[in-house]
Design a protein around this motif. Structure first.
Motif, PDB file in Angstrom:
ATOM      1  N   ILE A  27      15.693  67.958 -33.412  1.00  0.00           N
ATOM      2  CA  ILE A  27      16.659  68.317 -34.444  1.00  0.00           C
ATOM      3  C   ILE A  27      17.948  67.559 -34.161  1.00  0.00           C
ATOM      4  O   ILE A  27      18.404  67.492 -33.017  1.00  0.00           O
ATOM      5  CB  ILE A  27      16.913  69.833 -34.438  1.00  0.00           C
ATOM      6  N   GLU A  28      18.547  67.001 -35.206  1.00  0.00           N
ATOM      7  CA  GLU A  28      19.704  66.140 -34.983  1.00  0.00           C
ATOM      8  C   GLU A  28      20.926  66.937 -34.543  1.00  0.00           C
ATOM      9  O   GLU A  28      21.127  68.089 -34.921  1.00  0.00           O
ATOM     10  CB  GLU A  28      20.019  65.338 -36.235  1.00  0.00           C
ATOM     11  N   GLN A  29      21.735  66.277 -33.703  1.00  0.00           N
ATOM     12  CA  GLN A  29      23.007  66.822 -33.280  1.00  0.00           C
ATOM     13  C   GLN A  29      24.035  65.706 -33.286  1.00  0.00           C
ATOM     14  O   GLN A  29      23.719  64.564 -33.632  1.00  0.00           O
ATOM     15  CB  GLN A  29      22.900  67.455 -31.894  1.00  0.00           C
ATOM     16  N   GLN A  30      25.271  66.010 -32.925  1.00  0.00           N
ATOM     17  CA  GLN A  30      26.338  65.013 -33.015  1.00  0.00           C
ATOM     18  C   GLN A  30      26.430  64.179 -31.737  1.00  0.00           C
ATOM     19  O   GLN A  30      27.492  64.024 -31.143  1.00  0.00           O
ATOM     20  CB  GLN A  30      27.652  65.723 -33.331  1.00  0.00           C
ATOM     21  N   HIS A  31      25.300  63.692 -31.294  1.00  0.00           N
ATOM     22  CA  HIS A  31      25.218  62.777 -30.164  1.00  0.00           C
ATOM     23  C   HIS A  31      24.146  61.746 -30.492  1.00  0.00           C
ATOM     24  O   HIS A  31      23.505  61.814 -31.540  1.00  0.00           O
ATOM     25  CB  HIS A  31      24.881  63.522 -28.870  1.00  0.00           C
ATOM     26  N   TYR A  32      23.923  60.798 -29.586  1.00  0.00           N
ATOM     27  CA  TYR A  32      22.935  59.753 -29.846  1.00  0.00           C
ATOM     28  C   TYR A  32      21.520  60.193 -29.485  1.00  0.00           C
ATOM     29  O   TYR A  32      20.611  59.382 -29.441  1.00  0.00           O
ATOM     30  CB  TYR A  32      23.305  58.488 -29.064  1.00  0.00           C
ATOM     31  N   SER A  33      21.322  61.465 -29.194  1.00  0.00           N
ATOM     32  CA  SER A  33      19.974  61.992 -28.977  1.00  0.00           C
ATOM     33  C   SER A  33      19.867  63.319 -29.703  1.00  0.00           C
ATOM     34  O   SER A  33      20.842  64.067 -29.809  1.00  0.00           O
ATOM     35  CB  SER A  33      19.690  62.184 -27.479  1.00  0.00           C
ATOM     36  N   GLY A  34      18.688  63.620 -30.212  1.00  0.00           N
ATOM     37  CA  GLY A  34      18.494  64.877 -30.907  1.00  0.00           C
ATOM     38  C   GLY A  34      18.324  66.022 -29.933  1.00  0.00           C
ATOM     39  O   GLY A  34      18.180  65.830 -28.727  1.00  0.00           O
ATOM     40  N   ILE A  35      18.358  67.246 -30.453  1.00  0.00           N
ATOM     41  CA  ILE A  35      18.041  68.426 -29.659  1.00  0.00           C
ATOM     42  C   ILE A  35      16.526  68.474 -29.528  1.00  0.00           C
ATOM     43  O   ILE A  35      15.816  68.696 -30.508  1.00  0.00           O
ATOM     44  CB  ILE A  35      18.573  69.705 -30.321  1.00  0.00           C
ATOM     45  N   ASN A  36      16.027  68.239 -28.323  1.00  0.00           N
ATOM     46  CA  ASN A  36      14.583  68.197 -28.085  1.00  0.00           C
ATOM     47  C   ASN A  36      14.104  69.581 -27.665  1.00  0.00           C
ATOM     48  O   ASN A  36      14.372  70.020 -26.550  1.00  0.00           O
ATOM     49  CB  ASN A  36      14.257  67.150 -27.012  1.00  0.00           C
ATOM     50  N   MET A  37      13.384  70.251 -28.576  1.00  0.00           N
ATOM     51  CA  MET A  37      12.888  71.595 -28.293  1.00  0.00           C
ATOM     52  C   MET A  37      11.638  71.580 -27.422  1.00  0.00           C
ATOM     53  O   MET A  37      11.185  72.631 -26.976  1.00  0.00           O
ATOM     54  CB  MET A  37      12.601  72.324 -29.611  1.00  0.00           C
ATOM     55  N   GLY A  38      11.040  70.404 -27.220  1.00  0.00           N
ATOM     56  CA  GLY A  38       9.892  70.288 -26.326  1.00  0.00           C
ATOM     57  C   GLY A  38       8.558  70.527 -26.977  1.00  0.00           C
ATOM     58  O   GLY A  38       7.565  69.895 -26.638  1.00  0.00           O
ATOM     59  N   ASP A  81       8.702  70.437 -20.123  1.00  0.00           N
ATOM     60  CA  ASP A  81       9.841  69.870 -19.407  1.00  0.00           C
ATOM     61  C   ASP A  81      11.078  69.788 -20.292  1.00  0.00           C
ATOM     62  O   ASP A  81      12.197  70.029 -19.840  1.00  0.00           O
ATOM     63  CB  ASP A  81       9.500  68.477 -18.869  1.00  0.00           C
ATOM     64  N   ASP A  82      10.877  69.427 -21.570  1.00  0.00           N
ATOM     65  CA  ASP A  82      11.990  69.400 -22.522  1.00  0.00           C
ATOM     66  C   ASP A  82      12.155  70.788 -23.122  1.00  0.00           C
ATOM     67  O   ASP A  82      11.222  71.332 -23.726  1.00  0.00           O
ATOM     68  CB  ASP A  82      11.714  68.383 -23.629  1.00  0.00           C
ATOM     69  N   ASN A  83      13.334  71.371 -22.943  1.00  0.00           N
ATOM     70  CA  ASN A  83      13.555  72.740 -23.405  1.00  0.00           C
ATOM     71  C   ASN A  83      15.049  72.952 -23.658  1.00  0.00           C
ATOM     72  O   ASN A  83      15.686  73.794 -23.034  1.00  0.00           O
ATOM     73  CB  ASN A  83      13.041  73.746 -22.365  1.00  0.00           C
ATOM     74  N   GLU A  84      15.605  72.159 -24.602  1.00  0.00           N
ATOM     75  CA  GLU A  84      17.041  72.273 -24.853  1.00  0.00           C
ATOM     76  C   GLU A  84      17.403  73.557 -25.601  1.00  0.00           C
ATOM     77  O   GLU A  84      18.478  74.106 -25.412  1.00  0.00           O
ATOM     78  CB  GLU A  84      17.525  71.046 -25.612  1.00  0.00           C
ATOM     79  N   GLY A  85      16.505  74.030 -26.475  1.00  0.00           N
ATOM     80  CA  GLY A  85      16.731  75.294 -27.144  1.00  0.00           C
ATOM     81  C   GLY A  85      17.830  75.251 -28.200  1.00  0.00           C
ATOM     82  O   GLY A  85      18.598  74.297 -28.311  1.00  0.00           O
ATOM     83  N   LEU A  86      17.883  76.310 -28.989  1.00  0.00           N
ATOM     84  CA  LEU A  86      18.888  76.476 -30.042  1.00  0.00           C
ATOM     85  C   LEU A  86      19.429  77.899 -29.985  1.00  0.00           C
ATOM     86  O   LEU A  86      18.675  78.857 -29.749  1.00  0.00           O
ATOM     87  CB  LEU A  86      18.282  76.250 -31.425  1.00  0.00           C
TER      88      LEU A  86
END
Length: 199
Positions: A135-146, A183-188
């Motif tokens: 999911i997009e965010q205000q950085h050069y990488s998206g929010i990776n929910m894994g 391993d990817d678990n940035e969450g919302l």
């Protein structure tokens, strides 16, 4: 296996009445992205429509507290609204469809606050499925929910309103993550306002 499951469902259908399937409550909700534990920046709105079925009118009660439970089935949309000047840097989906199923415990104060108004606290952990992992965010990488499967966690405080309490308004926190199963678990995280009507 599928045939056995289908036969079991058909056999049980006569025991399920129309009243069993009729929801007890409908809820509309709006949420906004928050980052309580880090400095991530995003502009994501949450829109939810939910139906709820009561499990129990009284799991436990005391002089001041009543414990109840219900199940909630919800459809949602997470919509990112980044500044158009930053569109060239978008990474991840700007719109994500979501469905969730959660058992929820409700703690209600037995004493009325004002007139017919009663306070409550909702706590629940369920499962959620989303259409996109990033999911997009205000950085050069998206929010990776894994992964697309997530856990949905909530803590909401609210009030019941009106004669016989048909209306509810609540505010609180909703969290989505895969509990480090990937391993990817940035969450919302969302701060969420809900309006509900009980049938």
């Amino acid at each position: 296996m599928k045939q056995a499951f289908s036969l079991a469902v058909i056999a049980l259908m006569p025991t399920v009445t129309h009243a069993d399937w009729q929801p007890d409550k409908i809820t509309l909700a709006f949420g906004q992205f928050i980052a309580p534990f880090d400095d991530r920046q995003a502009d994501i709105n949450q829109y939810r429509l939910a139906l709820a079925w009561n499990f129990s009118d009284s799991l436990w009660t005391s002089e001041s507290l009543l414990l109840q439970s219900y199940a909630e089935l919800a459809l949602g949309n997470w919509k990112s609204t980044l500044n158009p000047m930053r569109n060239d840097y978008r990474v991840g989906a700007d719109s994500v469809k979501q469905i969730s199923l959660s058992p929820v415990f409700r703690f209600t104060g037995n004493g009325l606050l004002m007139g017919k108004t009663s306070p409550f606290l909702d706590l629940g952990v369920g499962v959620s499925y989303q259409s996109e992992k990033d999911i997009e965010q205000q950085h050069y990488s998206g929010i990776n929910m894994g992964r697309r499967w997530q856990f949905e966690t909530r803590a909401m405080v609210g009030l019941t309103l009106g004669e016989n309490n048909p209306f509810e308004v609540s505010y609180g926190w909703m969290h989505y993550s895969n509990a480090n199963l990937k391993d990817d678990n940035e969450g919302l995280d969302f701060q969420t306002l809900q309006l509900a009507y009980r049938f």
